[in-house]
Design an enzyme around this catalytic site. Sequence first.
Site, PDB file in Angstrom:
ATOM      1  N   GLN A  42     -10.345  -5.805  -0.139  1.00 36.38           N
ATOM      2  CA  GLN A  42      -9.801  -4.441  -0.052  1.00 36.38           C
ATOM      3  C   GLN A  42      -9.896  -4.063   1.417  1.00 36.38           C
ATOM      4  OE1 GLN A  42      -8.133  -2.100  -1.781  1.00 36.38           O
ATOM      5  NE2 GLN A  42      -8.281  -0.866   0.076  1.00 36.38           N
ATOM      6  N   GLN A 100      -7.912  -1.657   3.281  1.00 42.27           N
ATOM      7  CA  GLN A 100      -7.743  -0.261   3.704  1.00 42.27           C
ATOM      8  C   GLN A 100      -9.075   0.472   3.548  1.00 42.27           C
ATOM      9  OE1 GLN A 100      -4.945   2.129   1.459  1.00 42.27           O
ATOM     10  NE2 GLN A 100      -4.571   3.511   3.152  1.00 42.27           N
ATOM     11  N   PRO A 158     -12.316  -1.198  -6.846  1.00 46.74           N
ATOM     12  CA  PRO A 158     -12.753   0.194  -6.654  1.00 46.74           C
ATOM     13  C   PRO A 158     -11.644   1.240  -6.693  1.00 46.74           C
ATOM     14  CG  PRO A 158     -12.731  -0.968  -4.554  1.00 46.74           C
ATOM     15  CD  PRO A 158     -12.419  -1.991  -5.606  1.00 46.74           C
ATOM     16  N   GLY A 218      -7.560   2.550  -8.154  1.00 46.10           N
ATOM     17  CA  GLY A 218      -6.591   2.380  -9.220  1.00 46.10           C
ATOM     18  C   GLY A 218      -5.607   1.299  -8.821  1.00 46.10           C
ATOM     19  N   GLY A 219      -5.110   1.461  -7.601  1.00 43.21           N
ATOM     20  CA  GLY A 219      -4.166   0.477  -7.104  1.00 43.21           C
ATOM     21  C   GLY A 219      -4.205   0.427  -5.595  1.00 43.21           C
ATOM     22  N   MET A 220      -3.724  -0.680  -5.055  1.00 40.95           N
ATOM     23  CA  MET A 220      -3.629  -0.826  -3.606  1.00 40.95           C
ATOM     24  C   MET A 220      -2.298  -1.496  -3.311  1.00 40.95           C
ATOM     25  SD  MET A 220      -4.895  -0.419  -0.581  1.00 40.95           S
ATOM     26  CE  MET A 220      -3.870  -0.874   0.815  1.00 40.95           C
ATOM     27  N   HIS A 264       3.506   4.648  -8.113  1.00 39.01           N
ATOM     28  CA  HIS A 264       2.850   5.068  -6.869  1.00 39.01           C
ATOM     29  C   HIS A 264       2.758   3.904  -5.870  1.00 39.01           C
ATOM     30  CE1 HIS A 264      -0.069   7.443  -4.431  1.00 39.01           C
ATOM     31  NE2 HIS A 264      -0.539   6.232  -4.147  1.00 39.01           N
ATOM     32  N   HIS A 291       4.844   3.128  -2.177  1.00 38.27           N
ATOM     33  CA  HIS A 291       4.266   2.806  -0.871  1.00 38.27           C
ATOM     34  C   HIS A 291       5.070   1.731  -0.128  1.00 38.27           C
ATOM     35  CE1 HIS A 291       0.594   5.056  -0.229  1.00 38.27           C
ATOM     36  NE2 HIS A 291       0.051   4.695  -1.382  1.00 38.27           N
ATOM     37  N   GLU A 303       0.099   9.059   1.884  1.00 39.92           N
ATOM     38  CA  GLU A 303      -0.176   9.367   0.476  1.00 39.92           C
ATOM     39  C   GLU A 303       0.632  10.546  -0.079  1.00 39.92           C
ATOM     40  OE1 GLU A 303      -1.529   7.294  -1.361  1.00 39.92           O
ATOM     41  OE2 GLU A 303      -2.610   6.018   0.051  1.00 39.92           O
ATOM     42  N   LYS A 346     -12.607   6.650  -8.518  1.00 40.65           N
ATOM     43  CA  LYS A 346     -12.063   7.916  -9.005  1.00 40.65           C
ATOM     44  C   LYS A 346     -12.692   8.335 -10.345  1.00 40.65           C
ATOM     45  CE  LYS A 346      -8.076   9.171 -11.467  1.00 40.65           C
ATOM     46  NZ  LYS A 346      -6.659   9.173 -11.771  1.00 40.65           N
TER      47      LYS A 346
HETATM   48  N1  BES Z   1      -3.694   3.239  -0.680  1.00 40.27           N
HETATM   49  C1  BES Z   1      -4.338   3.865  -1.763  1.00 40.27           C
HETATM   50  C2  BES Z   1      -5.762   3.430  -1.951  1.00 40.27           C
HETATM   51  C3  BES Z   1      -6.657   3.627  -0.744  1.00 40.27           C
HETATM   52  C4  BES Z   1      -6.567   4.753   0.047  1.00 40.27           C
HETATM   53  C5  BES Z   1      -7.574   2.669  -0.404  1.00 40.27           C
HETATM   54  C6  BES Z   1      -7.390   4.891   1.163  1.00 40.27           C
HETATM   55  C7  BES Z   1      -8.393   2.818   0.686  1.00 40.27           C
HETATM   56  C8  BES Z   1      -8.301   3.936   1.480  1.00 40.27           C
HETATM   57  C9  BES Z   1      -3.562   3.669  -3.062  1.00 40.27           C
HETATM   58  O1  BES Z   1      -2.188   3.680  -2.908  1.00 40.27           O
HETATM   59  C10 BES Z   1      -3.869   4.812  -3.951  1.00 40.27           C
HETATM   60  O2  BES Z   1      -3.538   5.908  -3.582  1.00 40.27           O
HETATM   61  N2  BES Z   1      -4.474   4.559  -5.099  1.00 40.27           N
HETATM   62  C11 BES Z   1      -4.731   5.574  -6.093  1.00 40.27           C
HETATM   63  C12 BES Z   1      -3.623   5.526  -7.089  1.00 40.27           C
HETATM   64  C13 BES Z   1      -3.171   6.799  -7.653  1.00 40.27           C
HETATM   65  C14 BES Z   1      -2.974   7.921  -6.693  1.00 40.27           C
HETATM   66  C15 BES Z   1      -1.942   6.584  -8.523  1.00 40.27           C
HETATM   67  C16 BES Z   1      -6.053   5.239  -6.761  1.00 40.27           C
HETATM   68  O3  BES Z   1      -6.618   4.198  -6.490  1.00 40.27           O
HETATM   69  O4  BES Z   1      -6.518   6.020  -7.586  1.00 40.27           O
HETATM   70 ZN    ZN Z   2      -1.506   5.642  -2.450  1.00 36.74          ZN
END
Ligand code: BES
Ligand code: ZN
Length: 644
Positions: free
Chosen positions: A175, A177, A302, A304-306, A331, A335, A354, A596
């Site tokens: 991971q 980011q 950790p 929901g998605g990346m 979502h 991206h 975001e 989350k």
């Molecule tokens: N890019 C993000 C996850 C992220 C943000 C990782 C900042 C590390 C640092 C990903 O696109 C995201 O927003 N995931 C959300 C999904 C949801 C908003 C549908 C999540 O993981 O909950």
């Molecule tokens: Zn996102």
Amino acid sequence: MQHFSLQLKTIFSSLVLFSLFTACNPEKKSIETTDSITEIDSTNQMTTSTPTDIHTFAMPEDAKITHLDLKLNVDFENKMLSGIATYDVEIQNNIDKIYLDTRSLTIENVEVDGQKANFELATEDKNLGQKLTIPVTDESKKVTITYKTSSDAEALQWLSPSQTAGKKSPFLFTQSQAILARTWVPTQDSPGIRFTYTAEVTVPKDLMAVMSAENPQQKNDSGIYSFKMEQPIPAYLLALAVGDLRFQPIGERTGVYAEPSVISKAAYEFEEMDKMLEAAETLYGKYAWGRYDLIVLPPSFPFGGMENPRLTFATPTILAGDRSLTSLVAHELAHSWSGNLVTNATWNDFWLNEGFTVYFENRIMEEVYGKDYAEMLALISYQDLKSEVAAMTSAGSAEDTKLKLDLTDRNPDDGVTSIAYDKGFYLLKLIENTVGREKFDTFLNKYFTEYAFKTTNTEDFLTYLDKNLLSQVEGSMETINPKKWIYETGIPANIPKIESERYDKSIAAAQSWKDGTPAAQLDTKDWTYQQWLFFLRALPNQLSSQQMDELDKKFKFSETGNNEVLGEWLVKVAHNQYEKSYPQLRKFLVNVGRRKFLSPIYSELIANEKTIPLAKEIYEEAKPNYHFVASSSIEKMLAKKEDK
Ligand code: BES
Ligand code: ZN
């Protein structure tokens, strides 16, 4: 030529200094700043303005990487990656060093164009890691770094077989980011620096590797996998997963990877991926990355998605069995435009990634599932925003409720709140409502086209918005007042109001229950999971065991396969110390590593002296299943409580 570029560099540096100055004085941000940078851009090779990123040691205006060739060996026994990273570099005249970011890496050897180089590894900065300085000349073309990762590599999670679905093979995922790429690859780890990459990854023969790149669809006999990412990406989008993986196609351009025991469930759940991809393209232009696949990771992931390009990484907690949680796919897919194609220049501009993505996600969901559905998502977003602003304000971090963040001397992870997502979404929704959807869509299409494979920051965007949209719609600037949204705290009064019949029904049912109607008599026919969320959120905080009993008996919250609803229920369980659901609470916290879901439940447990021991006990048991990102957040919460 030499003189010309030197002069440009001088102008450029002073602009960077100037933008640094204005960054500290947001009120005084002037349009001239960004305009002049744009002008310079159109007359030289620098494709984008590069506002200073405070989270990197790299000085890209002097020396930057343009391509990575990575050889990596994955050693599960020692939980270690050993690698050789060879970079193509672009060095400006009169520059004699290139700076890279590293953290917890052992640097064994560095060569510049085949000659051993005297590199320097600085002492560790607590937020940024260790600066790697490599001597170069104007003529240098290739830098090769031989290195190993350590057991503290924060990007990596090594899972034992028991932590996977199949229980037979180990698993590894990364991971990167926001600034964790530097813990597994020495790199220029800034969202404003893009490079293409190729990789060759060696894994145990019974496992398969996939990356944010062109991927294999089958295991091979050698355990050696080759990858290619032809579009330039920033380091935070570097990704690798290794495990016992299978692939199943969905459409022509889409498919899923998962462990063998999960693959068919995953393929069923995400069957609409192709439709989503088409909807996204209809909205905002051609998908730029070739294939769009998704990998379902073990539950300790950790997030929901990346949005790793070409291969979204996803949590298995969205496998509800009824395709109800696929907005997460919309979502991450979105991206591919907002974030991966047009990238926030620094983590202070995170809302550009975001907020745009939540807006785009909502539009995809509207196309595929209808207006009703999108309205419910928007209302969840509104509720999340309201409670986040309230929580942050009472915790003394109101400053972070501005869209433009100031993450100086902090970890960018501090900026990952629903402000970027939901306040960002509502600003864009307000723009849409004010100028009309048609004009806004035309504008967004142009924005994604003109900024493709570039970065942008908040000020740049504001200028662009004014020039290409608001100045053409009389009065819109005043109506929207985007600067208030961006540079001021809280929720502006002009936030759009969303109406939803389904929402109203949930609220009415909750009210009726509060007024004495038994749960069994409430009309909850055909409710979507969002309606259950609204219902739970509308209940009083304080509920007696009897009331919890009544609700659970009738609606079976503690047994639901929908993790969004279960997560919300468990918050109530923790708050009201409803012991009957403790087995489910424990099971959820031990198995699921998605921050989350974890944070609000732990937060309730930690808020009450009586349940702190339970929180600690569960955390001890669960910790081996958590990625660094999740465990560090929970440890922060525990430490804060102990400070008080
Ligand atoms: N890019 C993000 C996850 C992220 C943000 C990782 C900042 C590390 C640092 C990903 O696109 C995201 O927003 N995931 C959300 C999904 C949801 C908003 C549908 C999540 O993981 O909950
Ligand atoms: Zn996102």
